[in-house]
Design a protein around this motif. Structure first.
Motif, short mmCIF file in Angstrom:
data_model
loop_
_atom_site.label_atom_id
_atom_site.label_comp_id
_atom_site.label_asym_id
_atom_site.label_seq_id
_atom_site.Cartn_x
_atom_site.Cartn_y
_atom_site.Cartn_z
N ASP A 118 0.46 -1.34 0.08
CA ASP A 118 0.15 -0.15 0.38
C ASP A 118 1.08 1.54 0.05
N GLY A 119 2.38 1.27 -0.50
CA GLY A 119 2.74 2.29 -0.71
C GLY A 119 3.94 2.51 0.47
N GLN A 120 3.99 1.98 1.73
CA GLN A 120 4.67 1.99 2.83
C GLN A 120 5.74 1.30 2.86
N LYS A 121 6.26 1.84 3.06
CA LYS A 121 8.05 1.45 3.59
C LYS A 121 7.80 -0.21 3.63
N PRO A 122 8.96 -0.54 3.50
CA PRO A 122 8.98 -2.36 3.88
C PRO A 122 8.88 -3.04 4.14
N ILE A 123 9.25 -2.51 5.71
CA ILE A 123 9.37 -2.40 7.36
C ILE A 123 7.71 -3.02 7.35
N GLN A 124 7.50 -1.38 7.60
CA GLN A 124 6.91 -1.32 7.96
C GLN A 124 4.88 -2.04 7.46
N ALA A 125 4.96 -2.29 5.91
CA ALA A 125 4.16 -3.30 5.49
C ALA A 125 4.41 -4.50 5.70
N PHE A 126 5.56 -5.53 6.39
CA PHE A 126 5.80 -6.40 6.94
C PHE A 126 5.12 -6.74 7.91
N SER A 127 5.59 -5.58 9.45
CA SER A 127 4.42 -5.58 10.53
C SER A 127 3.48 -5.48 10.64
N LYS A 128 2.51 -4.71 9.59
CA LYS A 128 1.61 -4.56 9.53
C LYS A 128 0.44 -6.13 8.98
N THR A 129 1.75 -6.75 8.53
CA THR A 129 0.87 -7.85 7.57
C THR A 129 0.63 -9.10 8.54
N ILE A 130 2.12 -8.90 9.60
CA ILE A 130 2.09 -10.15 10.86
C ILE A 130 1.62 -9.81 12.11
N HIS A 131 0.86 -8.22 12.34
CA HIS A 131 -0.01 -8.05 12.89
C HIS A 131 -0.95 -8.35 13.23
N GLU A 132 -1.95 -8.42 11.99
CA GLU A 132 -3.34 -8.65 11.19
C GLU A 132 -3.14 -9.74 11.82
N ALA A 133 -2.59 -10.59 11.32
CA ALA A 133 -2.17 -12.28 11.10
C ALA A 133 -2.17 -12.71 12.39
N ILE A 134 -0.82 -12.15 13.45
CA ILE A 134 -1.99 -12.43 14.96
C ILE A 134 -3.25 -12.28 15.59
#
Length: 406
Positions: free
Chosen positions: A307-323
């Motif tokens: 979504d246009g975010q930096k890789p670390i932010q996108a990765f972290s958001k995906t992990i948080h949703e998956a948790i």
């Protein structure tokens, strides 16, 4: 299944004296492979002459394996020696283990001419040895202990020098150990491809010195098992050429164990036959895994939407949703109607791990949810890592529900 494994070992004992022994214990994680391995090696031994070494990849597991053997087999330190490369690791383990902390550790002399690593520490209470070796190694009691112990638990790097001999005398202790005891390789598939030559050399030497070899892992690949069999077979050929009544022989007694099937034993002389038997056993095992037990571990590949975010932010958001999603579908309910789940996020590098952790800490959990993060890596101080691992060990050991909830 452990009883069946033991009976099979007793049954083939006389065959293994002539053909050697190459076994694979593929029972699933948590089914008691450590105990089964000890019983198998006992069944293969002469009465009152059971001697084997357990070689592992991680030093923390050596202490845990020693604890399991002492608890489940009622062994004490007059029968079992645990070898570790760090006094600090030993001390920290003792702090978290009252049964070990009372032990008075008997250490050998710190000779300048030590034939094994000077930092080696041994947990043992072996009686004083007065045989002929006592004279040979009077200057280095540690070697005596290494050779003397009926059961030795160590990391694999203390046996590997048996095949190297690059520095004066360092190969003597592990070589004598291999010469006088059998070998259990614990989780050999944990090692990388670059370690394969060293693993094969060790198994080859075990065969050449007349030892029996047991591989213990639920997830060994056909290629690794075949490579280690070929190494053992070539070593055993040299052994029978010197010691065999019938001269050179390439026939090896091979046995496959797991928690489902009756152990399969076969006298194998060709690598292709070994591969065929191994594949047959694996197919039977897969059939049982697919049909007899419910799926406890289900994999899902989750795409990362940046979504246009930096890789670390996108990765972290995906992990948080998956948790949050995984917690809803995989949890344990308490009588208070609270639900608990424990998950693992594993990353290969420290810098992005720290960056992702900071992002996760800053994110709010779903309503009525608490998320507790335990973040650690190899650069943490040893005392801190030990404390974290002690707590994780309690959290991940669920043999007693009441203790776990507490």
């Amino acid at each position: 299944w452990q009883d069946k494994a033991f009976k099979k070992a007793l049954e083939i004992h006389s065959v293994t004296e002539e053909e050697g022994f190459f076994g694979i214990n593929m029972a699933s994680t948590g089914k008691g492979k450590t105990l089964a391995n000890a019983r198998i090696m006992y069944g293969l031994s002469e009465v009152n002459e059971c001697r084997f070494s357990i070689a592992l990849g991680l030093r923390t597991l050596t202490l845990q394996t020693g604890d399991v053997l002492r608890k489940n087999l009622k062994l004490d330190f007059s029968e079992l020696a645990v070898l570790i490369g760090s006094q600090a690791v030993k001390d920290l383990h003792q702090l978290g283990n009252e049964t070990v902390s009372s032990l008075q550790n008997q250490r050998g002399s710190e000779s300048a001419e030590s034939l094994i690593k000077d930092e080696v520490h041994l947990l043992h209470q072996l009686p004083e040895y007065e045989g002929s070796f006592a004279e040979w190694f009077d200057h280095d009691k540690k070697i005596l202990t290494l050779i003397q112990a009926p059961v030795l638990v160590s990391t694999i790097d203390y046996l590997i020098p048996a095949t190297d001999g690059l520095r004066g005398g360092r190969q003597i202790a592990p070589m004598l150990r291999l010469l006088t005891s059998d070998l259990v390789l614990d989780e050999p598939d944990d090692f990388g491809l670059e370690d394969l030559p060293a693993l094969c050399r060790l198994v080859n030497w075990a065969g050449m010195l007349g030892s029996k070899v047991l591989l213990s892992t639920a997830t060994i690949s056909p290629e690794l098992s075949s490579a280690l069999f070929a190494a053992y077979q070539q070593g055993r050929i040299q052994y029978t050429k010197v010691n065999g009544e019938k001269g050179e022989s390439s026939t090896i007694c091979c046995v496959w164990f797991d928690e489902f099937n009756k152990p399969i034993s076969q006298s194998v002389s060709k690598l292709e036959d070994f591969k065929t038997n191994h594949e047959l056993f694996i197919m039977q095992r897969i059939h049982k895994l697919n049909n007899d037990i419910p799926s406890l571990r289900k994999a899902k590949i989750i795409p990362i939407n940046d979504d246009g975010q930096k890789p670390i932010q996108a990765f972290s958001k995906t992990i948080h949703e998956a948790i949050n999603q995984l917690h809803k579908s995989n949890n344990v309910k308490h009588s208070t109607k609270k639900k608990v789940s424990i998950g693992l996020i594993r990353m290969a590098n420290i810098a992005p791990l720290v960056a992702v952790s900071k992002q996760l800490y800053a994110m709010k959990p779903d309503k009525d949810t608490n998320i507790y993060y335990c973040v650690y890596h190899s650069q943490y101080p040893l005392a801190l890592r030990s404390k974290i691992e002690e707590e994780l060990d309690k959290a991940l050991t669920r043999h007693n529900d009441e203790a776990w909830w507490a």
